[in-house]
Design an enzyme around this catalytic site. Structure first.
Site, PDB file in Angstrom:
ATOM      1  N   SER A 124       0.797  -1.185  -0.048  1.00  0.00           N
ATOM      2  CA  SER A 124       0.122  -0.060   0.161  1.00  0.00           C
ATOM      3  C   SER A 124       0.785   1.284   0.055  1.00  0.00           C
ATOM      4  O   SER A 124       1.977   1.301   0.540  1.00  0.00           O
ATOM      5  CB  SER A 124      -0.845   0.006   1.332  1.00  0.00           C
ATOM      6  OG  SER A 124      -1.372   1.158   1.522  1.00  0.00           O
ATOM      7  N   TYR A 148      -1.857  -1.180  10.663  1.00  0.00           N
ATOM      8  CA  TYR A 148      -2.241  -1.258   9.476  1.00  0.00           C
ATOM      9  C   TYR A 148      -0.996  -1.236   8.489  1.00  0.00           C
ATOM     10  O   TYR A 148      -0.350  -2.162   7.982  1.00  0.00           O
ATOM     11  CB  TYR A 148      -3.389  -1.010   8.782  1.00  0.00           C
ATOM     12  CG  TYR A 148      -3.574  -1.264   7.395  1.00  0.00           C
ATOM     13  CD1 TYR A 148      -3.960  -2.622   6.793  1.00  0.00           C
ATOM     14  CD2 TYR A 148      -3.385  -0.205   6.427  1.00  0.00           C
ATOM     15  CE1 TYR A 148      -4.095  -2.655   5.553  1.00  0.00           C
ATOM     16  CE2 TYR A 148      -3.433  -0.277   4.970  1.00  0.00           C
ATOM     17  CZ  TYR A 148      -3.845  -1.701   4.582  1.00  0.00           C
ATOM     18  OH  TYR A 148      -3.959  -1.944   3.106  1.00  0.00           O
ATOM     19  N   LYS A 152       2.072  -3.935   6.520  1.00  0.00           N
ATOM     20  CA  LYS A 152       2.309  -3.810   5.016  1.00  0.00           C
ATOM     21  C   LYS A 152       3.868  -3.563   5.042  1.00  0.00           C
ATOM     22  O   LYS A 152       4.667  -4.269   4.161  1.00  0.00           O
ATOM     23  CB  LYS A 152       1.576  -2.437   4.212  1.00  0.00           C
ATOM     24  CG  LYS A 152       0.275  -2.866   4.186  1.00  0.00           C
ATOM     25  CD  LYS A 152       0.094  -4.087   3.368  1.00  0.00           C
ATOM     26  CE  LYS A 152      -1.493  -4.445   3.429  1.00  0.00           C
ATOM     27  NZ  LYS A 152      -1.733  -5.776   3.101  1.00  0.00           N
TER      28      LYS A 152
HETATM   29  N1  LIG Z   1      -8.739  -1.590  -0.817  1.00  0.00           N
HETATM   30  C1  LIG Z   1      -7.724  -0.622  -0.636  1.00  0.00           C
HETATM   31  O1  LIG Z   1      -7.927   0.610  -0.677  1.00  0.00           O
HETATM   32  C2  LIG Z   1      -6.308  -1.120  -0.497  1.00  0.00           C
HETATM   33  C3  LIG Z   1      -5.382  -0.099  -0.624  1.00  0.00           C
HETATM   34  C4  LIG Z   1      -3.948  -0.896  -0.326  1.00  0.00           C
HETATM   35  C5  LIG Z   1      -3.723  -2.074  -0.050  1.00  0.00           C
HETATM   36  N2  LIG Z   1      -4.855  -2.808   0.042  1.00  0.00           N
HETATM   37  C6  LIG Z   1      -4.707  -4.413   0.349  1.00  0.00           C
HETATM   38  O2  LIG Z   1      -5.027  -5.156  -0.667  1.00  0.00           O
HETATM   39  C7  LIG Z   1      -5.605  -6.495  -0.274  1.00  0.00           C
HETATM   40  C8  LIG Z   1      -6.793  -6.891  -0.698  1.00  0.00           C
HETATM   41  O3  LIG Z   1      -7.655  -5.628  -0.235  1.00  0.00           O
HETATM   42  P1  LIG Z   1      -9.183  -5.600  -0.447  1.00  0.00           P
HETATM   43  O4  LIG Z   1      -9.886  -4.150  -0.599  1.00  0.00           O
HETATM   44  O5  LIG Z   1      -9.715  -6.349  -1.646  1.00  0.00           O
HETATM   45  O6  LIG Z   1      -9.875  -6.057   0.926  1.00  0.00           O
HETATM   46  P2  LIG Z   1     -11.146  -7.167   1.334  1.00  0.00           P
HETATM   47  O7  LIG Z   1     -11.348  -7.047   2.614  1.00  0.00           O
HETATM   48  O8  LIG Z   1     -12.247  -6.785   0.222  1.00  0.00           O
HETATM   49  O9  LIG Z   1     -10.336  -8.489   0.638  1.00  0.00           O
HETATM   50  C9  LIG Z   1      -9.447  -9.064   1.569  1.00  0.00           C
HETATM   51  C10 LIG Z   1     -10.069 -10.720   1.387  1.00  0.00           C
HETATM   52  O10 LIG Z   1      -9.008 -11.455   2.184  1.00  0.00           O
HETATM   53  C11 LIG Z   1      -9.870 -12.447   3.082  1.00  0.00           C
HETATM   54  N3  LIG Z   1      -9.204 -12.622   4.334  1.00  0.00           N
HETATM   55  C12 LIG Z   1      -8.818 -11.798   5.228  1.00  0.00           C
HETATM   56  N4  LIG Z   1      -7.765 -12.417   5.991  1.00  0.00           N
HETATM   57  C13 LIG Z   1      -7.942 -13.770   5.802  1.00  0.00           C
HETATM   58  C14 LIG Z   1      -7.172 -14.971   6.233  1.00  0.00           C
HETATM   59  N5  LIG Z   1      -6.547 -14.902   7.222  1.00  0.00           N
HETATM   60  N6  LIG Z   1      -7.330 -16.031   5.546  1.00  0.00           N
HETATM   61  C15 LIG Z   1      -7.956 -16.073   4.309  1.00  0.00           C
HETATM   62  N7  LIG Z   1      -8.706 -15.040   3.837  1.00  0.00           N
HETATM   63  C16 LIG Z   1      -8.761 -13.903   4.495  1.00  0.00           C
HETATM   64  C17 LIG Z   1     -11.260 -11.466   3.171  1.00  0.00           C
HETATM   65  O11 LIG Z   1     -12.293 -12.420   3.638  1.00  0.00           O
HETATM   66  C18 LIG Z   1     -11.395 -10.962   2.002  1.00  0.00           C
HETATM   67  O12 LIG Z   1     -12.160 -11.712   1.153  1.00  0.00           O
HETATM   68  C19 LIG Z   1      -5.472  -6.314   1.277  1.00  0.00           C
HETATM   69  O13 LIG Z   1      -4.249  -7.107   1.769  1.00  0.00           O
HETATM   70  C20 LIG Z   1      -5.461  -4.878   1.463  1.00  0.00           C
HETATM   71  O14 LIG Z   1      -4.710  -4.602   2.751  1.00  0.00           O
HETATM   72  C21 LIG Z   1      -6.126  -2.692  -0.004  1.00  0.00           C
END
Ligand SMILES: NC(=O)c1ccc[n+]([C@@H]2O[C@H](COP(=O)([O-])OP(=O)(O)OC[C@H]3O[C@@H](n4cnc5c(N)ncnc54)[C@H](O)[C@@H]3O)[C@@H](O)[C@H]2O)c1
Length: 330
Positions: A124, A148, A152
């Site tokens: 991120s 958080y 990362k």
């Molecule tokens: N959305 C954003 O703005 C953003 C920005 C930067 C980084 N990210 C990173 O990108 C990744 C995906 O983000 P997103 O927005 O799709 O989030 P999201 O919550 O929609 O997707 C994450 C998925 O991982 C699953 N999950 C969580 N912990 C788990 C575990 N221990 N075992 C199995 N499954 C698990 C959840 O059920 C979910 O389906 C994350 O790591 C997040 O930190 C997101």
């Protein structure tokens, strides 16, 4: 290639699975459904015409993961699974460190043991901390303001060290800016749990009448109109960035920004949403949110050179697709 996608039913994961299937890759999804629903699997199938394998399991459960690795030979892993709410991470730091770090360590370990050559990690822009935009990948990472962001930066470090010790492992650390929008089919998108932390789902919920008004956190930043400026990127562009990272010939470890390189203020987003969708968004200016920085946008040079990838969709596409998804939601 045969790709393991952790968190593949989440917001970014589901869009990436669709793009992987469109590019004729075979996909195996693992997700514990903590922040997603099984119906997303059927929607992925409706969009792509293909059904990926799915295992409901927790990525912190090493043995459960090991069983999946015994059933398949993977060419790559894309690791999305994790908790992502900044504010919640301040209240529940141990849960965040445990879930985000243990899942990364487990998958990295299994990648090494099973000689999986490619590992792509969801990092991120928060790893840049309170630095000055445009952020580029060679900048030193400044201190993060919340657990958080720290998970990362720590995951990046863990994967970097694992790559150094295991030359067969090649890692791309994708530093996302602000993914918004939804698949143009209107079938998959972002469904936040409870009160949305991020701007766009909040805007779409106000548009739908689920929330009375939008809170705009501060209008006294040193920006074009005083509100915070972010680099919003359409989730479909972001998903395609993962396919590019997988198909690129990366050796060792590389951090790569996925953004558009353009900053947009909160008021500009509201205006674009109102114009494109013809819906008024009532809002109120409230005080700044602790930890928010004024401006964040990417230097996108490295993504263009290394991945031959750049974002194609604009803010109008993002606000239109976000609303199309929300207005279809039951
Ligand atoms: N959305 C954003 O703005 C953003 C920005 C930067 C980084 N990210 C990173 O990108 C990744 C995906 O983000 P997103 O927005 O799709 O989030 P999201 O919550 O929609 O997707 C994450 C998925 O991982 C699953 N999950 C969580 N912990 C788990 C575990 N221990 N075992 C199995 N499954 C698990 C959840 O059920 C979910 O389906 C994350 O790591 C997040 O930190 C997101």
């Amino acid at each position: 290639m045969r790709i393991l996608v952790s968190g593949g039913l989440g917001f970014i994961g589901s869009h990436t699975v669709v793009e992987l299937l469109n590019h004729k890759h075979e996909v195996v999804i693992i997700d514990n459904l903590y922040n997603s629903q099984i119906s997303t699997l059927h929607k992925i199938e409706r969009i792509s015409g293909k059904k990926p394998a799915f295992y409901e399991l927790d990525a912190t459960d090493y043995e459960a993961l090991e069983n999946v690795f015994q059933s398949y030979d993977f060419d790559g892993i894309i690791h999305f699974a994790g908790y992502k709410a900044v504010g919640e991470s301040v209240r529940k730091p141990l849960e965040y460190y445990y879930n985000n770090l243990v899942s990364t360590i487990n998958l990295a370990k299994l990648a090494v043991i099973n000689q999986v050559p490619k590992f792509i990690f969801s990092s991120s822009a928060t790893v840049y901390g309170d630095g000055t935009s445009p952020f580029n990948e060679s900048m030193p990472l400044l201190e993060r303001t919340n657990p958080y962001g720290e998970t990362k930066a720590m995951s990046e470090r863990i994967l970097t060290d694992a790559t150094k010790a295991n030359p067969g492992l090649n890692v791309v650390l994708l530093r996302y800016f602000n993914p918004i929008g939804a698949h143009p089919s209107g079938l998959i998108g972002e469904v936040p749990n409870g009160i949305p932390n991020n701007l766009m789902p909040y805007v779409t919920q106000v548009a739908k009448g689920l929330r009375e008004k939008l809170n705009v956190f501060g209008n006294d930043y040193d920006t074009i109109d005083g509100t915070g400026v972010r680099d919003y990127i359409h989730v479909v562009d972001l998903a395609q960035g993962h396919v590019a990272a997988l198909e690129a010939n990366i050796s060792g470890v590389e951090a790569v920004n996925l953004g558009t390189g353009k900053g947009t203020s909160v008021l500009e987003i509201i205006q674009a949403f109102e114009q494109e969708n013809n819906i008024k968004i009532p809002y109120e200016i409230v005080s700044r949110r602790p930890g928010d920085i004024a401006v964040s946008y990417a230097d996108t040079t490295k993504a263009k050179n290394l991945l031959q990838w750049e974002a194609k969709l604009n803010i109008k596409d993002m606000v239109r697709d976000a609303w199309h998804f929300e207005s279809n939601l039951k």
